[in-house]
Design a protein around this motif. Structure first.
Motif, PDB file in Angstrom:
ATOM      1  N   ARG A  96      -9.997  -5.280   9.276  1.00  0.00           N
ATOM      2  CA  ARG A  96     -10.207  -4.662   7.969  1.00  0.00           C
ATOM      3  C   ARG A  96      -9.491  -3.315   7.971  1.00  0.00           C
ATOM      4  N   LEU A  97      -8.621  -3.119   6.994  1.00  0.00           N
ATOM      5  CA  LEU A  97      -7.837  -1.898   6.885  1.00  0.00           C
ATOM      6  C   LEU A  97      -8.201  -1.171   5.594  1.00  0.00           C
ATOM      7  N   GLU A  98      -8.425   0.123   5.700  1.00  0.00           N
ATOM      8  CA  GLU A  98      -8.643   0.953   4.524  1.00  0.00           C
ATOM      9  C   GLU A  98      -7.505   1.959   4.425  1.00  0.00           C
ATOM     10  N   PHE A  99      -7.048   2.208   3.189  1.00  0.00           N
ATOM     11  CA  PHE A  99      -5.892   3.065   2.973  1.00  0.00           C
ATOM     12  C   PHE A  99      -6.278   4.317   2.185  1.00  0.00           C
ATOM     13  N   PRO A 100      -5.513   5.395   2.341  1.00  0.00           N
ATOM     14  CA  PRO A 100      -5.829   6.647   1.645  1.00  0.00           C
ATOM     15  C   PRO A 100      -5.928   6.493   0.132  1.00  0.00           C
ATOM     16  N   GLY A 101      -5.177   5.564  -0.430  1.00  0.00           N
ATOM     17  CA  GLY A 101      -5.212   5.356  -1.877  1.00  0.00           C
ATOM     18  C   GLY A 101      -6.377   4.521  -2.354  1.00  0.00           C
ATOM     19  N   GLY A 102      -7.254   4.106  -1.431  1.00  0.00           N
ATOM     20  CA  GLY A 102      -8.416   3.311  -1.801  1.00  0.00           C
ATOM     21  C   GLY A 102      -8.240   1.818  -1.621  1.00  0.00           C
ATOM     22  N   GLN A 103      -7.043   1.357  -1.278  1.00  0.00           N
ATOM     23  CA  GLN A 103      -6.821  -0.076  -1.083  1.00  0.00           C
ATOM     24  C   GLN A 103      -7.538  -0.554   0.183  1.00  0.00           C
ATOM     25  N   VAL A 104      -7.955  -1.800   0.159  1.00  0.00           N
ATOM     26  CA  VAL A 104      -8.619  -2.421   1.302  1.00  0.00           C
ATOM     27  C   VAL A 104      -7.961  -3.766   1.573  1.00  0.00           C
ATOM     28  N   ALA A 105      -7.676  -4.041   2.843  1.00  0.00           N
ATOM     29  CA  ALA A 105      -7.088  -5.319   3.234  1.00  0.00           C
ATOM     30  C   ALA A 105      -7.933  -5.953   4.331  1.00  0.00           C
ATOM     31  N   GLU A 106      -8.233  -7.227   4.186  1.00  0.00           N
ATOM     32  CA  GLU A 106      -8.946  -7.991   5.205  1.00  0.00           C
ATOM     33  C   GLU A 106      -8.026  -9.107   5.682  1.00  0.00           C
ATOM     34  N   LEU A 107      -7.722  -9.090   6.967  1.00  0.00           N
ATOM     35  CA  LEU A 107      -6.745 -10.006   7.547  1.00  0.00           C
ATOM     36  C   LEU A 107      -7.381 -10.829   8.654  1.00  0.00           C
ATOM     37  N   GLU A 108      -6.970 -12.094   8.743  1.00  0.00           N
ATOM     38  CA  GLU A 108      -7.431 -12.973   9.815  1.00  0.00           C
ATOM     39  C   GLU A 108      -6.251 -13.799  10.305  1.00  0.00           C
ATOM     40  N   SER A 109      -6.095 -13.869  11.614  1.00  0.00           N
ATOM     41  CA  SER A 109      -5.025 -14.682  12.196  1.00  0.00           C
ATOM     42  C   SER A 109      -5.531 -15.378  13.443  1.00  0.00           C
ATOM     43  N   SER A 110      -5.027 -16.594  13.660  1.00  0.00           N
ATOM     44  CA  SER A 110      -5.389 -17.364  14.848  1.00  0.00           C
ATOM     45  C   SER A 110      -4.197 -18.196  15.302  1.00  0.00           C
ATOM     46  N   ARG A 111      -4.102 -18.392  16.612  1.00  0.00           N
ATOM     47  CA  ARG A 111      -3.124 -19.335  17.142  1.00  0.00           C
ATOM     48  C   ARG A 111      -3.819 -20.429  17.937  1.00  0.00           C
ATOM     49  N   ALA A 123       0.818  -1.216   0.000  1.00  0.00           N
ATOM     50  CA  ALA A 123       0.000   0.000   0.000  1.00  0.00           C
ATOM     51  C   ALA A 123       0.848   1.261   0.000  1.00  0.00           C
ATOM     52  N   GLY A 124       2.021   1.185   0.618  1.00  0.00           N
ATOM     53  CA  GLY A 124       2.917   2.329   0.650  1.00  0.00           C
ATOM     54  C   GLY A 124       2.525   3.423   1.623  1.00  0.00           C
ATOM     55  N   SER A 125       1.614   3.108   2.554  1.00  0.00           N
ATOM     56  CA  SER A 125       1.203   4.120   3.536  1.00  0.00           C
ATOM     57  C   SER A 125       0.547   3.436   4.718  1.00  0.00           C
ATOM     58  N   ALA A 126       0.326   4.217   5.774  1.00  0.00           N
ATOM     59  CA  ALA A 126      -0.422   3.721   6.925  1.00  0.00           C
ATOM     60  C   ALA A 126      -1.910   3.692   6.594  1.00  0.00           C
ATOM     61  N   PRO A 127      -2.678   2.808   7.224  1.00  0.00           N
ATOM     62  CA  PRO A 127      -4.119   2.787   6.969  1.00  0.00           C
ATOM     63  C   PRO A 127      -4.806   4.019   7.524  1.00  0.00           C
ATOM     64  N   SER A 128      -5.867   4.430   6.866  1.00  0.00           N
ATOM     65  CA  SER A 128      -6.652   5.567   7.334  1.00  0.00           C
ATOM     66  C   SER A 128      -7.820   5.129   8.207  1.00  0.00           C
ATOM     67  N   LYS A 129      -8.179   3.854   8.160  1.00  0.00           N
ATOM     68  CA  LYS A 129      -9.281   3.331   8.961  1.00  0.00           C
ATOM     69  C   LYS A 129      -8.984   1.892   9.342  1.00  0.00           C
ATOM     70  N   VAL A 130      -9.245   1.552  10.607  1.00  0.00           N
ATOM     71  CA  VAL A 130      -8.997   0.204  11.118  1.00  0.00           C
ATOM     72  C   VAL A 130     -10.231  -0.286  11.851  1.00  0.00           C
ATOM     73  N   GLU A 131     -10.713  -1.460  11.474  1.00  0.00           N
ATOM     74  CA  GLU A 131     -11.808  -2.131  12.166  1.00  0.00           C
ATOM     75  C   GLU A 131     -11.360  -3.543  12.506  1.00  0.00           C
ATOM     76  N   ALA A 132     -11.793  -4.073  13.654  1.00  0.00           N
ATOM     77  CA  ALA A 132     -11.342  -5.407  14.043  1.00  0.00           C
ATOM     78  C   ALA A 132     -12.263  -6.029  15.085  1.00  0.00           C
ATOM     79  N   GLY A 133     -12.266  -7.347  15.128  1.00  0.00           N
ATOM     80  CA  GLY A 133     -12.961  -8.108  16.158  1.00  0.00           C
ATOM     81  C   GLY A 133     -12.085  -9.273  16.558  1.00  0.00           C
ATOM     82  N   MET A 134     -12.302  -9.803  17.769  1.00  0.00           N
ATOM     83  CA  MET A 134     -11.379 -10.830  18.256  1.00  0.00           C
ATOM     84  C   MET A 134     -12.064 -11.818  19.188  1.00  0.00           C
ATOM     85  N   ARG A 135     -11.342 -12.940  19.381  1.00  0.00           N
ATOM     86  CA  ARG A 135     -11.708 -13.913  20.391  1.00  0.00           C
ATOM     87  C   ARG A 135     -10.505 -14.110  21.298  1.00  0.00           C
ATOM     88  N   ALA A 136     -10.734 -13.975  22.597  1.00  0.00           N
ATOM     89  CA  ALA A 136      -9.639 -14.119  23.564  1.00  0.00           C
ATOM     90  C   ALA A 136      -9.878 -15.352  24.418  1.00  0.00           C
TER      91      ALA A 136
END
Length: 314
Positions: free
Chosen positions: A203-218, A178-191
């Motif tokens: 879910r990350l939104e970037f100033p250039g319009g890019q969107v990233a959806e990430l999921e991680s679990s251990r 993306a080449g930049s920091a996200p402009s919006k961050v949304e998230a949910g979790m299980r602890a």
């Protein structure tokens, strides 16, 4: 300190799994001499020292005094102290991810590295897999990215959230594209342990319009690590990092044999080699992930934890 005709003397902070890996890379590089390891758990330090004919230092400061370059591979909560001492003593530092426990600590390390003119590099070695594939080459801009990094239960790294433990790899890759920091961050979790996220979706939104959806679990039943990238123009790339293959139906200029490229086969080794090369020739070698990139990845990871309501560390 070594001169140009002598190998760089390398010390490792932390005698866990990754500390052992770094020790082996230094011991096997003709440009470096692995002098020893420091860890408060003396038995582990002695085991690594015996394996490579090095010293199990009883004092971190003593090891820093003898070294030219330092790897910090201790638990994340101790990264700042060890890296700060090494940089303040004029040593070059490779610190495993995350760079520190807090953004303020990371920025302090950046200032020290700049003040003393020393290399500060962060072990985001997954970048070398991307590079081997060709994802940092001439491609259309990425528009959307989804990544899933699932791990099974392990006793390692339980002092930090899964965001700092696992997701931070994909966070760094997304930020690099993306080449930049996200402009919006949304998230949910299980602890499942003391308020630290063990499974997180962001879910990350970037100033250039890019969107990233990430999921991680251990705490997943099975290991899984996949990524889908959609580029401007409609090209879609599906990557399976465990099986080391991808589907490239649009014919993007990527290397389908990336799994056999040395930097992808041994990305940690490539990270160490890049660090050493950077120290020896800073004018002509670019770091894979410098301190600034490490701070940005940390800042984004902490923002994800905050959005999900997770603690980031014990």
């Amino acid at each position: 300190m070594s001169n140009a005709s002598q190998p760089l003397r390398a010390g490792v902070v932390g005698a866990g799994v990754f500390g052992g890996y770094h020790a082996g890379k230094y011991a096997g590089d003709a440009r470096t001499e692995f002098i020893g390891v420091f860890d408060p758990v003396r038995d582990r330090a002695r085991a690594i020292a015996r394996q490579y004919g090095a010293i199990a230092f009883t004092s971190l400061n003593a090891m820093i005094e003898e070294a030219d370059i330092i790897t910090v591979a201790s638990p994340a909560l101790f990264h700042h102290d060890a890296a700060h001492r090494a940089l303040a003593a004029g040593r070059h530092v490779l610190v495993e991810k995350p760079i520190c426990a807090t953004v303020e600590e990371g920025r302090e390390l950046l200032e020290l590295a700049q003040k003393y003119g020393r290399v500060l590099q962060v072990g985001h070695q997954e970048r070398f897999v991307f590079a081997a594939m060709g994802l940092f080459g001439t491609l259309p801009p990425a528009r959307t990215l989804s990544a899933r990094r699932m791990g099974t239960p392990s006793p390692r790294n339980l002092d930090v959230s899964v965001t700092l433990d696992l997701m931070i790899h994909d966070i760094d890759l997304v930020l690099a594209l993306a080449g930049s920091a996200p402009s919006k961050v949304e998230a949910g979790m299980r602890a499942e342990r003391g308020g630290l996220a063990d499974h997180i979706v962001a879910r990350l939104e970037f100033p250039g319009g890019q969107v990233a959806e990430l999921e991680s679990s251990r705490v997943a039943a099975d290991r899984d690590r996949v990524m889908t990238i959609e580029f401007e123009g409609g090209a879609v790339l599906d990557v399976d990092f465990i099986r080391k293959r991808f589907e490239n139906g649009a014919g993007l200029p990527l290397d389908p044999g990336f799994a056999d490229v040395p930097m992808a086969k041994d990305s940690l080794g490539a990270s160490v080699q890049n660090f050493v090369s950077r120290v020896l020739d800073p004018a002509h070698v670019s770091p894979a992930a410098d301190g600034q990139a490490g701070v940005l990845a940390l800042e984004t990871a902490l923002a994800i934890d905050a959005a999900a309501g997770s603690l980031s560390r014990m």
